[in-house]
Design an enzyme around this catalytic site. Structure first.
Site, PDB file in Angstrom:
ATOM      1  N   ASN A 165     -49.412  43.675 -32.904  1.00  0.00           N
ATOM      2  CA  ASN A 165     -50.292  42.452 -33.197  1.00  0.00           C
ATOM      3  C   ASN A 165     -50.216  42.188 -34.715  1.00  0.00           C
ATOM      4  O   ASN A 165     -50.896  42.420 -35.520  1.00  0.00           O
ATOM      5  CB  ASN A 165     -51.835  42.719 -32.882  1.00  0.00           C
ATOM      6  CG  ASN A 165     -52.243  42.952 -31.474  1.00  0.00           C
ATOM      7  OD1 ASN A 165     -51.947  41.807 -30.770  1.00  0.00           O
ATOM      8  ND2 ASN A 165     -52.236  43.987 -30.955  1.00  0.00           N
ATOM      9  N   GLU A 166     -48.859  41.315 -34.933  1.00  0.00           N
ATOM     10  CA  GLU A 166     -48.978  40.855 -36.385  1.00  0.00           C
ATOM     11  C   GLU A 166     -49.766  39.863 -36.833  1.00  0.00           C
ATOM     12  O   GLU A 166     -50.527  39.363 -36.250  1.00  0.00           O
ATOM     13  CB  GLU A 166     -47.387  40.334 -36.444  1.00  0.00           C
ATOM     14  CG  GLU A 166     -46.268  41.156 -36.082  1.00  0.00           C
ATOM     15  CD  GLU A 166     -45.866  42.479 -36.976  1.00  0.00           C
ATOM     16  OE1 GLU A 166     -46.705  42.613 -37.959  1.00  0.00           O
ATOM     17  OE2 GLU A 166     -45.031  43.183 -36.904  1.00  0.00           O
ATOM     18  N   PRO A 167     -49.798  39.709 -38.271  1.00  0.00           N
ATOM     19  CA  PRO A 167     -50.571  38.622 -38.776  1.00  0.00           C
ATOM     20  C   PRO A 167     -50.366  37.503 -37.934  1.00  0.00           C
ATOM     21  O   PRO A 167     -49.254  37.166 -37.848  1.00  0.00           O
ATOM     22  CB  PRO A 167     -50.030  38.547 -40.357  1.00  0.00           C
ATOM     23  CG  PRO A 167     -49.340  39.744 -40.573  1.00  0.00           C
ATOM     24  CD  PRO A 167     -48.999  40.413 -39.226  1.00  0.00           C
ATOM     25  N   SER A 169     -52.314  37.190 -35.424  1.00  0.00           N
ATOM     26  CA  SER A 169     -52.817  37.714 -33.939  1.00  0.00           C
ATOM     27  C   SER A 169     -54.393  37.403 -33.860  1.00  0.00           C
ATOM     28  O   SER A 169     -55.165  37.747 -34.899  1.00  0.00           O
ATOM     29  CB  SER A 169     -52.341  38.961 -33.573  1.00  0.00           C
ATOM     30  OG  SER A 169     -51.107  39.198 -33.495  1.00  0.00           O
TER      31      SER A 169
END
Ligand code: GLP
Length: 642
Positions: A165-167, A169
């Protein structure tokens, strides 16, 4: 490790919105957590219930998995009633791929315990694009059907991601296909033998999926994670740092080692969160911080500056400001020296390094070729110029960091030479031909054959030699130790043995150094610099009683993982503009390490740029404190065994 309460346990944890436990070492944390998981499994099994675990990949949880395997073997902990769901998988990778998370989990855990294959769930990276959405929903349904996650184990990426869950998300995101962040892909580049090979997408559980677990534990080791841990724990939740959403969870805790805790307010700026013992080192850190906050040189700080910034008690104890300012100014001033090996015949009461003996026998330990010049290229040159007997010891060959293209180019060069000046019996050409053959049959992700690794090691030796020559180090003083842990291992799978220690001990006994330079002490314990430091630490412990040891000082040079603040520095070696250029040239010789990607992080994608930037930044910081203005500074800390 019972479920954490939302009220901080101590005054100095008041800024922390997530219960954070600082363990003395990653292994200690892993052992505690494994015992905790064992209790959970046994309790559920006794009650006839399955235990549903959410699991993570990456280097971080490997220690935990090793402990679980140990409990399975030694204490008969059974996984028969355990169901697992992994967080994520690279999209496009089949299970058999060496870097698939499916394979990783089997190698690191599942193959060594009695879990039923049908109880293992890892997202499938091979689902066709148009079936991904349905597949992800089914994954969520399966978690629910199993009763939901009892415990979710997490690591954290440097972007603040959990799972993938990258920035960006959201808090409510669910299992889905995502695009990987550039920094994440760069961090994975070594595993994939080059950034170009790192997949661009992944399937990951969402933040919302993770938050539904009944308990969540996040683990983090090493200084590279310190900033992201502190931000996730102390700043308001935001989707620019998805791990911060864990703040809303009723039973979440972070488990970190001292290096990963390094940026928490209670560690970094303890005077802001409670009364403290104003030891000289703390006072120095606080004053440097104050000076930076107010953008005022140390000597201009006023009494009211102290009292308005939570430092009134320092003022009462050790003030007024006038005297304090001068004291700290002098302390910092005394860290600066152009004589890293000590200044001959000078009064050394206020110098970082002692004057005698002169010259000194110095060993610079470099985990891989290039760490030495990146961290201390300018100082290295000074030590040589000032007549010390400098040995540079490369602990590993660094051959895992060389691409196949580089190896192929080297082999072609040898063959070209052979064509230009053919010789009847040319073993070099035969070797090059063999390399070419082996490279031709090697799959993109196969490990290197011993021959290929040898050639890659030779390449790095050549670069190191060229680099050190520009620093004035004689070829006879370079040692390539090729420690066995590295030569016989691969990333994430290194195992130390007594043989590694023995190599270092032999070198120490031979040189009997007065000064040692080393790095890696605060790195993630699974990384090459950290393992190298650990070998050195053990070797020093074993030679502690030897006469040379009492007279030997160990200096740490910085790893690229975390910037040092001026207050942490115990020796600052200024570099002139010319010296800085020479340093960059020395780094330049490590051609195989030049960035192979056009990706730019803050405009500094090459290692030499980062080193230059860092050395200039320290100089600027000293200048802003009111000290002399230098072009650049290399910084060191003294290390003594605890
Ligand atoms: C990957 C994984 C994450 C993991 C992160 C950190 O991106 N998808 O789950 O937390 O890497 O990796 P490491 O533990 O190796 O630092």
């Amino acid at each position: 490790m019972s479920a954490p309460s939302l009220i901080p346990a101590a005054e100095n944890e008041q800024r922390e919105r997530i219960k954070t436990v600082v363990h003395p070492h990653a292994d200690a944390a892993a052992a505690l957590l494994a015992a905790d998981i064992a209790t959970l499994i046994r309790r559920n099994t006794a009650a006839g219930k399955p235990t549903v675990l959410g699991l993570a990949t990456g280097s971080t949880p490997v220690r935990l998995y090793r402990q679980l395997i140990h409990l399975h073997r030694e204490q008969k902990l059974s996984f028969k009633h355990v169901i697992t769901f992994n967080l994520d998988e690279y999209y496009g990778l089949p299970r058999t791929h060496p870097e698939s998370y499916w394979r990783f989990m089997h190698e690191q855990l599942f193959n060594h315990v009695d879990i039923a294959p049908e109880h293992v769930n890892v997202p499938d990276g091979t689902v066709p694009r148009d079936g991904v959405f349905a597949w992800c929903r089914a994954y969520e349904d399966k978690i629910r059907a199993a009763g939901g996650l009892d415990l979710q184990v997490l690591g954290i990426g440097r972007t603040g991601h959990i799972g993938f869950n990258e920035p960006g998300s959201g808090r409510d995101s669910r299992t889905r296909l995502v695009t990987l962040d550039a920094l994440t892909r760069r961090d994975a580049a070594r595993d994939f033998l080059g950034e170009a090979n790192v997949p661009r997408h992944a399937i990951t559980m969402g933040v919302g999926t993770i938050l539904e677990a009944r308990r969540v534990v996040l683990l983090a080791w090493g200084e590279a994670k310190a900033r992201v841990v502190a931000t996730a724990v102390e700043n308001p939740p935001t989707d620019t740092l998805p791990a911060s959403f864990l703040q809303g969870h009723p039973a979440v805790s972070f488990h970190v080692d001292p290096a990963a805790a390094g940026e928490l307010t209670r560690v970094r700026h303890p005077w802001l969160v409670g009364s403290i013992d104003w030891k000289p080192t703390v006072a120095r850190r606080a004053m440097v911080w104050l000076s930076q906050q107010l953008e005022k040189p140390v000597l201009k700080l006023l009494d009211e500056d102290y009292s308005e910034h939570g430092m009134a008690d320092l003022l009462t104890e050790q003030g007024p400001a006038y005297g304090l300012n001068i004291r700290i100014f002098n302390e910092i001033q005394h860290t600066i020296t152009g004589w890293p090996g000590g200044k001959p015949d000078a009064d050394d009461k206020h110098r970082p390094e002692r004057a005698a003996p002169q010259p000194k026998r110095v060993v610079v330990f470099s985990p891989e070729p290039s760490d030495d010049v990146l961290g201390m290229g300018g100082t290295l040159r000074r030590l040589v110029d000032q007549g010390h007997e400098v040995t540079v010891a490369y602990l590993t060959s660094g051959n895992l960091g060389v691409s196949d293209e580089e190896a192929a180019m080297a082999a072609e060069l040898v063959l070209e030479l052979d064509r230009a000046a053919p010789a009847a019996d040319n073993p070099g050409a035969a070797f090059a031909r063999e390399i070419r053959r082996q490279l031709g049959t090697k799959g993109a992700f196969d490990g290197d054959t011993p021959d290929i690794r040898r050639l890659k090691g030779i390449l790095r030796r050549g670069e190191a030699r060229a680099s050190l020559q520009t620093c004035g180090v004689d070829a006879s003083r370079m040692r390539f130790l090729d420690l066995p842990f590295y030569e016989n291992g691969r990333y994430r799978q290194f195992e130390l043995s007594e043989n590694d220690e023995a190599v270092i001990i032999a070198l120490l006994r031979e040189v009997r150094p007065h000064q040692i330079f080393a790095t890696g002490q605060s790195a993630d314990p699974s990384t090459v610099p950290a393992i190298c430091f650990e070998v050195l630490r053990r070797a020093l412990a074993r030679t502690q009683a030897e006469p040379w040891s009492a007279d030997c000082r160990v200096w740490l040079y910085r790893s690229p993982d975390r910037e040092w603040e001026p207050a942490e520095i115990e020796m600052a070696v200024p570099l002139s503009p010319r010296e800085l250029t020479q340093k960059v040239q020395a780094i330049y010789h490590h051609k195989s390490q030049r960035s192979q990607s056009p990706m730019v992080a803050a405009g500094l994608h090459e290692a030499w740029q980062q080193a230059e930037h860092h050395n200039r930044a320290i100089a600027r910081a000293y200048d802003a404190l009111g000290l002399a203005e230098y072009e650049a500074i290399e910084a060191f800390q003294r290390w003594s065994p605890a």
